[in-house]
Design a protein around this motif. Sequence first.
Motif, PDB file in Angstrom:
ATOM      1  N   ASN A  70      -6.072  14.856   7.371  1.00 44.57           N
ATOM      2  CA  ASN A  70      -7.486  15.063   7.021  1.00 44.57           C
ATOM      3  C   ASN A  70      -8.218  13.749   6.744  1.00 44.57           C
ATOM      4  OD1 ASN A  70      -6.372  14.305   4.585  1.00 44.57           O
ATOM      5  ND2 ASN A  70      -6.889  16.202   3.502  1.00 44.57           N
ATOM      6  N   LYS A  71      -7.588  12.625   7.099  1.00 46.39           N
ATOM      7  CA  LYS A  71      -8.127  11.275   6.965  1.00 46.39           C
ATOM      8  C   LYS A  71      -8.141  10.755   5.523  1.00 46.39           C
ATOM      9  CE  LYS A  71     -11.108  11.583  11.060  1.00 46.39           C
ATOM     10  NZ  LYS A  71     -12.471  11.356  11.604  1.00 46.39           N
ATOM     11  N   LYS A  72      -7.585  11.512   4.612  1.00 41.98           N
ATOM     12  CA  LYS A  72      -7.508  11.047   3.226  1.00 41.98           C
ATOM     13  C   LYS A  72      -6.340  10.086   3.065  1.00 41.98           C
ATOM     14  CE  LYS A  72      -9.766  14.972   0.997  1.00 41.98           C
ATOM     15  NZ  LYS A  72     -10.947  14.155   0.615  1.00 41.98           N
ATOM     16  N   ILE A  73      -6.509   9.144   2.151  1.00 44.36           N
ATOM     17  CA  ILE A  73      -5.505   8.108   1.920  1.00 44.36           C
ATOM     18  C   ILE A  73      -5.143   8.100   0.438  1.00 44.36           C
ATOM     19  CG2 ILE A  73      -5.010   5.635   2.033  1.00 44.36           C
ATOM     20  CD1 ILE A  73      -7.183   5.543   4.290  1.00 44.36           C
ATOM     21  N   ASN A  74      -3.862   8.097   0.139  1.00 48.10           N
ATOM     22  CA  ASN A  74      -3.420   7.992  -1.247  1.00 48.10           C
ATOM     23  C   ASN A  74      -2.080   7.278  -1.306  1.00 48.10           C
ATOM     24  OD1 ASN A  74      -1.214   9.937  -0.946  1.00 48.10           O
ATOM     25  ND2 ASN A  74      -2.803  11.523  -0.918  1.00 48.10           N
ATOM     26  N   ALA A  75      -1.582   7.077  -2.512  1.00 48.54           N
ATOM     27  CA  ALA A  75      -0.279   6.433  -2.706  1.00 48.54           C
ATOM     28  C   ALA A  75       0.632   7.402  -3.438  1.00 48.54           C
ATOM     29  CB  ALA A  75      -0.437   5.130  -3.478  1.00 48.54           C
ATOM     30  N   MET A  76       0.880   8.569  -2.819  1.00 46.58           N
ATOM     31  CA  MET A  76       1.687   9.630  -3.422  1.00 46.58           C
ATOM     32  C   MET A  76       2.901  10.002  -2.580  1.00 46.58           C
ATOM     33  SD  MET A  76      -1.400  12.179  -4.610  1.00 46.58           S
ATOM     34  CE  MET A  76      -2.858  11.570  -5.469  1.00 46.58           C
ATOM     35  N   ALA A  77       3.170   9.271  -1.519  1.00 50.21           N
ATOM     36  CA  ALA A  77       4.259   9.642  -0.605  1.00 50.21           C
ATOM     37  C   ALA A  77       5.612   9.155  -1.106  1.00 50.21           C
ATOM     38  CB  ALA A  77       3.983   9.082   0.786  1.00 50.21           C
ATOM     39  N   GLU A  78       6.621   9.982  -0.867  1.00 53.26           N
ATOM     40  CA  GLU A  78       7.993   9.592  -1.193  1.00 53.26           C
ATOM     41  C   GLU A  78       8.528   8.653  -0.114  1.00 53.26           C
ATOM     42  OE1 GLU A  78       9.464  10.260  -3.922  1.00 53.26           O
ATOM     43  OE2 GLU A  78       8.104  11.792  -4.736  1.00 53.26           O
ATOM     44  N   ASP A  79       9.586   7.964  -0.441  1.00 52.40           N
ATOM     45  CA  ASP A  79      10.227   7.060   0.516  1.00 52.40           C
ATOM     46  C   ASP A  79      10.708   7.857   1.727  1.00 52.40           C
ATOM     47  OD1 ASP A  79      11.444   4.930   1.730  1.00 52.40           O
ATOM     48  OD2 ASP A  79      13.192   4.910   0.401  1.00 52.40           O
ATOM     49  N   GLY A  80      10.274   7.458   2.914  1.00 50.38           N
ATOM     50  CA  GLY A  80      10.686   8.129   4.131  1.00 50.38           C
ATOM     51  C   GLY A  80       9.745   9.223   4.589  1.00 50.38           C
ATOM     52  N   ASP A  81       8.690   9.513   3.820  1.00 52.29           N
ATOM     53  CA  ASP A  81       7.726  10.529   4.232  1.00 52.29           C
ATOM     54  C   ASP A  81       7.108  10.138   5.565  1.00 52.29           C
ATOM     55  OD1 ASP A  81       4.997  11.888   4.390  1.00 52.29           O
ATOM     56  OD2 ASP A  81       5.799  12.814   2.585  1.00 52.29           O
ATOM     57  N   VAL A  82       6.919  11.105   6.457  1.00 54.42           N
ATOM     58  CA  VAL A  82       6.418  10.829   7.799  1.00 54.42           C
ATOM     59  C   VAL A  82       5.023  10.198   7.772  1.00 54.42           C
ATOM     60  CG1 VAL A  82       5.423  13.144   8.097  1.00 54.42           C
ATOM     61  CG2 VAL A  82       6.115  11.807  10.103  1.00 54.42           C
ATOM     62  N   HIS A  83       4.208  10.544   6.784  1.00 50.19           N
ATOM     63  CA  HIS A  83       2.848   9.995   6.719  1.00 50.19           C
ATOM     64  C   HIS A  83       2.794   8.621   6.045  1.00 50.19           C
ATOM     65  CE1 HIS A  83       1.859  14.408   7.141  1.00 50.19           C
ATOM     66  NE2 HIS A  83       1.185  13.858   8.132  1.00 50.19           N
ATOM     67  N   ALA A  84       3.929   8.174   5.513  1.00 49.81           N
ATOM     68  CA  ALA A  84       3.985   6.859   4.871  1.00 49.81           C
ATOM     69  C   ALA A  84       4.389   5.758   5.845  1.00 49.81           C
ATOM     70  CB  ALA A  84       4.963   6.882   3.697  1.00 49.81           C
ATOM     71  N   LYS A  85       4.775   6.151   7.043  1.00 53.99           N
ATOM     72  CA  LYS A  85       5.167   5.165   8.058  1.00 53.99           C
ATOM     73  C   LYS A  85       3.916   4.539   8.650  1.00 53.99           C
ATOM     74  CE  LYS A  85       7.996   4.768  12.248  1.00 53.99           C
ATOM     75  NZ  LYS A  85       8.800   5.536  13.238  1.00 53.99           N
ATOM     76  N   LEU A  86       3.778   3.232   8.481  1.00 49.61           N
ATOM     77  CA  LEU A  86       2.574   2.517   8.899  1.00 49.61           C
ATOM     78  C   LEU A  86       2.870   1.543  10.037  1.00 49.61           C
ATOM     79  CD1 LEU A  86       1.232   1.642   5.325  1.00 49.61           C
ATOM     80  CD2 LEU A  86       0.643   3.633   6.732  1.00 49.61           C
ATOM     81  N   ILE A  87       1.931   1.458  10.963  1.00 50.61           N
ATOM     82  CA  ILE A  87       2.007   0.482  12.045  1.00 50.61           C
ATOM     83  C   ILE A  87       0.976  -0.601  11.746  1.00 50.61           C
ATOM     84  CG2 ILE A  87       1.697   0.071  14.510  1.00 50.61           C
ATOM     85  CD1 ILE A  87       2.548   2.952  14.985  1.00 50.61           C
ATOM     86  N   VAL A  88       1.434  -1.810  11.586  1.00 53.34           N
ATOM     87  CA  VAL A  88       0.574  -2.918  11.173  1.00 53.34           C
ATOM     88  C   VAL A  88       0.421  -3.894  12.337  1.00 53.34           C
ATOM     89  CG1 VAL A  88       0.219  -4.718   9.448  1.00 53.34           C
ATOM     90  CG2 VAL A  88       1.433  -2.622   8.823  1.00 53.34           C
TER      91      VAL A  88
END
Length: 221
Positions: A70-88
């Motif tokens: 939904n385009k929202k951003i937060n810092a609530m993901a557990e280690d390994g969560d699929v939505h926490a994987k970032l491409i920089v």
Amino acid sequence: MRPVPYGLSYLFLHIFTFCYYAQVTNQSPPNFTQHVSEQSKVTDRVSRRLVRIYQLYSRTSGKHVQILPNKKINAMAEDGDVHAKLIVETDTFGSRVRIRGAETGFYICMNKRGKLIGKKNGQGRDCIFTEIVLENNYTALKNARYEGWYMAFTRRGRPRKGSRTRQHQREVHFMKRLPKGQQPPTQATIGLLTSFTTPSIKGLSGQDAHLNTEEQKPMNC
């Protein structure tokens, strides 16, 4: 008109030569620091783009930054969560980067009110962040468009407005970590990855080189 004596002509020639040599040697050397600073402010369309995959661990929330569908951003993901994987992706000669979710494809951007938002098109300067490695080995991410505004999250993992952030605050401190279960590539694998392919939304293809090889500790860029 009487001719100028040979000795006087010789003296004038020496003075002229000396002045010319002094002018040349007194020229200041190229200012490499200034050149790097200028090049770091414009998109680098010449060098190979460096792409890394990692998670951003928030010092305050104790969780990881995530970009949701939904385009929202937060810092609530557990280690390994699929939505926490970032491409920089690097954007400039220096340390400016664009950060997007490997799962959703949305870029982390900042609007004029200092709110973090997700965007499909991350080409604007509001979607570029400068990575700053701090003395405590944490990394701060300063927005390129809004000078002095940083990516930040509260203890509950909620985004903090960029206008209320400062570099010394814990809320802007992050640690780069490899996704859970991902192993650093071997030297042999790195040697085979010689060409760059734009990563897909679900992750990077096998051709993407330059993956960071440090695990579960700060990565200095």
